[in-house]
Scaffold this motif. Structure first.
Motif, mmCIF file in Angstrom:
data_model
loop_
_atom_site.group_PDB
_atom_site.id
_atom_site.type_symbol
_atom_site.label_atom_id
_atom_site.label_comp_id
_atom_site.label_asym_id
_atom_site.label_seq_id
_atom_site.Cartn_x
_atom_site.Cartn_y
_atom_site.Cartn_z
ATOM 1 N N LYS A 118 -2.787 7.277 -3.246
ATOM 2 C CA LYS A 118 -3.018 6.111 -2.394
ATOM 3 C C LYS A 118 -3.307 4.953 -3.329
ATOM 4 O O LYS A 118 -4.270 4.990 -4.095
ATOM 5 N N ASP A 119 -2.466 3.981 -3.277
ATOM 6 C CA ASP A 119 -2.570 2.899 -4.237
ATOM 7 C C ASP A 119 -2.307 1.573 -3.543
ATOM 8 O O ASP A 119 -1.432 1.483 -2.684
ATOM 9 N N GLN A 120 -3.084 0.573 -3.927
ATOM 10 C CA GLN A 120 -2.874 -0.767 -3.369
ATOM 11 C C GLN A 120 -2.445 -1.684 -4.509
ATOM 12 O O GLN A 120 -3.034 -1.654 -5.588
ATOM 13 N N ILE A 136 0.857 -1.192 0.000
ATOM 14 C CA ILE A 136 0.000 0.000 0.000
ATOM 15 C C ILE A 136 0.889 1.236 0.000
ATOM 16 O O ILE A 136 1.742 1.403 0.880
ATOM 17 N N THR A 137 0.707 2.056 -1.021
ATOM 18 C CA THR A 137 1.519 3.251 -1.197
ATOM 19 C C THR A 137 0.674 4.480 -0.891
ATOM 20 O O THR A 137 -0.483 4.564 -1.312
ATOM 21 N N SER A 138 1.239 5.426 -0.162
ATOM 22 C CA SER A 138 0.536 6.691 0.045
ATOM 23 C C SER A 138 1.562 7.811 0.103
ATOM 24 O O SER A 138 2.751 7.562 0.301
ATOM 25 N N ALA A 148 -2.624 13.255 0.979
ATOM 26 C CA ALA A 148 -3.148 11.923 0.695
ATOM 27 C C ALA A 148 -3.503 11.786 -0.777
ATOM 28 O O ALA A 148 -4.372 11.011 -1.157
#
Lengths: 76, 453
Positions: free
Chosen positions: B116-118, B88-90, B113
């Motif tokens: 935000k990427d999963q 998970i990237t934020s 924010a």
């Protein structure tokens, strides 16, 4: 496809090394104890090694050369 | 009877360990999965749990990743591995560089924010262990909010010269889809795109035991990528494309845009549908306004890239310290002109009682791509432009430390820590296009547990 000069030189070195494999110092089976030491395994944790390479490939232009088969990502 | 069986098992384990380490050290080659690189099929089922955290400097990205992996024997000669990973990237990422009144570029980041990427990754590998060969096939898929990748790889290793030498042949292919997902905080939200790219990778590797303390590996890799290789979120500032030379205003445009994002104006425009209405009009669409009014153009790269990568690995055992020094040198050249050198040292020190400590350093130096610059006065004749910091000229230095501890034969814990520092000044062999504004640092920490049954 035009091969870069440096890559061509390394490819030649590769062929020479591969062809001369038999001329290296013979290491007998009973002399391989040091090679079998766990410290000679470069990456004992496979997940970590893969994660490291993925991190570098997301932050640098060059990716790969160590193993094949990794998928792409939309990394920023 | 029981005692005899126990002794036999111990011998088998000892032999297995020795061969595993030997094969791993001498023949850890590209072209096969890392799990299979360890060389000798274990009769145990192994479950691994991995957690990693990554943090960039300057309020930029953070990534948290978790992985579960299971490996086990199948029949007499096969081994299977399956892994599931979620990261998970934020945080923030550089988008474009604007010029101030003095002509100095300022980086505009999508912050807070806004990103935000999963990413979910599933991989399966089947490996066949022959008497003097190792073959594997890997299938994988990776899915993000704005990217999917389906891939496979094949490899075949042949051992010869009484297993003192080996040759490995590998092939990998991936089919990727890329698009820009909607985010209400993103500046200059554009109409959706949907693009594809693919990659073919070939490699050959030679491994050799040099003497009773030293092994050598040489690998050559060719990568052919094609399709949409641009970044759908990155932009480039081209002075001539703007209707007005904003340098004359002597204002920090990146600061103004930062204010528009932070104050919620951009979110309002996107969420209220005003941006969408603009984009549906061909004359005043966001891309049109961005390019012709502000000079902000899309990241645009060639649709083909060829890379040639060579790798030299040397490992040497030091009996006096029960340690091994692993030295890697990688040289990469490509059709984008972004050639690079990577030099890495890792020193594995066995401390006894199952402890191992591994300090390491890595140095990377990269030449800028021919179509990269922090900004452009005008679009070059070849028509490609990018200000993606990853295509700039720069160098990077890493310090690493790994500690592992085996508890009996069934349980191992690994800790890993890394500090990475990227600097424009670190590029070797003369500085190419780039700027200190892209300098950053990251720290990475991970912990893993392996359990064997």
């Amino acid at each position: 496809m035009i091969l870069p000069k440096q890559f061509t030189l390394i490819a030649i070195a590769f062929v020479v090394l591969a062809c001369s494999g038999c001329s290296y110092q013979k290491v007998q089976a009973w002399e391989r104890g040091n090679l079998a030491n766990p410290v000679m395994l470069r990456d004992s944790n496979a997940s970590q090694a893969i994660l490291e390479q993925h991190t570098y490939s997301a932050k640098e232009s060059t990716a790969g050369g160590y193993s094949t088969g990794a998928g792409g990502c939309g990394c920023n | 009877m029981v005692a005899t069986k126990k002794n036999t098992t111990k011998k088998t384990i000892a032999k297995s360990d020795a061969l595993k380490a030997l094969m791993g050290a001498a023949l850890a080659l590209p072209g096969i999965s890392v799990a299979a690189e360890q060389g000798y099929r274990s009769e145990d089922i192994e479950i691994g749990v991995h957690h990693a955290e990554y943090t960039e400097s300057g309020d930029r990205m953070t990534v948290k990743a978790d992985q579960l992996s299971i490996t086990g024997p199948i029949g007499q000669n096969f081994e299977g591995n399956f892994s599931a990973t979620r990261d998970i990237t934020s945080g923030a990422s550089p988008v474009v560089n604007f010029l101030d009144g003095k002509g100095k570029p300022h980086q505009f980041l999508e912050t807070g924010a806004s990103i935000k990427d999963q990413r979910d990754i599933y991989e399966g590998t089947l490996t066949h262990y022959g008497d003097s060969s190792l073959s594997s096939i890997k299938l994988g898929t990776s899915e993000e909010d704005d990217y999917t990748s389906d891939y496979f790889s094949l490899s075949h290793r042949i051992d010869f010269n009484r297993k003192l030498s080996s040759l490995t042949f590998g092939y990998g292919h991936s089919d990727d889809d890329v698009w820009n997902s909607y985010n209400p905080s993103v500046l200059l939200e554009e109409p959706s795109i949907f693009k594809t790219r693919k990659k073919d990778e070939f490699n050959i590797s030679f491994g050799q035991v040099i003497n009773k303390n030293t092994t050598l590996q040489l690998a050559l890799t060719y990568v052919d990528s094609s399709g949409f290789l641009s970044d759908p979120y990155k932009k480039t500032f081209v002075v001539d494309e703007a209707i007005f030379d904003f340098r004359k205003l002597n204002v920090d445009i990146s600061g103004i845009f930062r204010f528009l994002v932070d104050s919620g104006v951009i979110r309002y425009l996107n969420n209220s549908g005003i941006t969408k209405i603009l984009n549906e009009s061909p004359l005043i669409s966001i891309p049109f306004l961005s390019e012709n009014v502000l000079g902000v153009t899309k990241d645009d790269r060639p649709e083909k890239r060829e890379q040639w990568i060579s790798l030299l690995r040397l490992s040497h055992y030091f009996k006096s310290t029960n340690s091994a020094l692993h030295t890697d040198y990688r040289y990469s050249d490509d059709s984008w002109g972004a050639y690079s050198h990577t030099l890495e040292f890792k020193w594995n020190i066995g401390l006894g009682l199952g402890w191992q400590i591994s300090p390491g350093v890595r140095f990377y130096s990269q030449h800028s791509a021919f179509f990269y610059d922090t900004f452009f006065e005008t679009i070059p004749d070849h028509g490609y432009v990018s200000s993606d910091y990853r295509l700039a000229g720069f160098g990077a230095f890493s310090k690493k430390l790994e500690i592992s501890k085996e508890f009996g034969r069934d349980f191992t814990v690994y800790l890993h820590y890394e500090e990475y520092e990227r600097k424009y000044d670190y590029e070797q062999g003369g500085q190419t296009n780039g700027d200190p504004l892209d300098d950053f640092e990251f720290t990475a920490f991970s912990v893993s547990f392996d359990v064997r049954f």
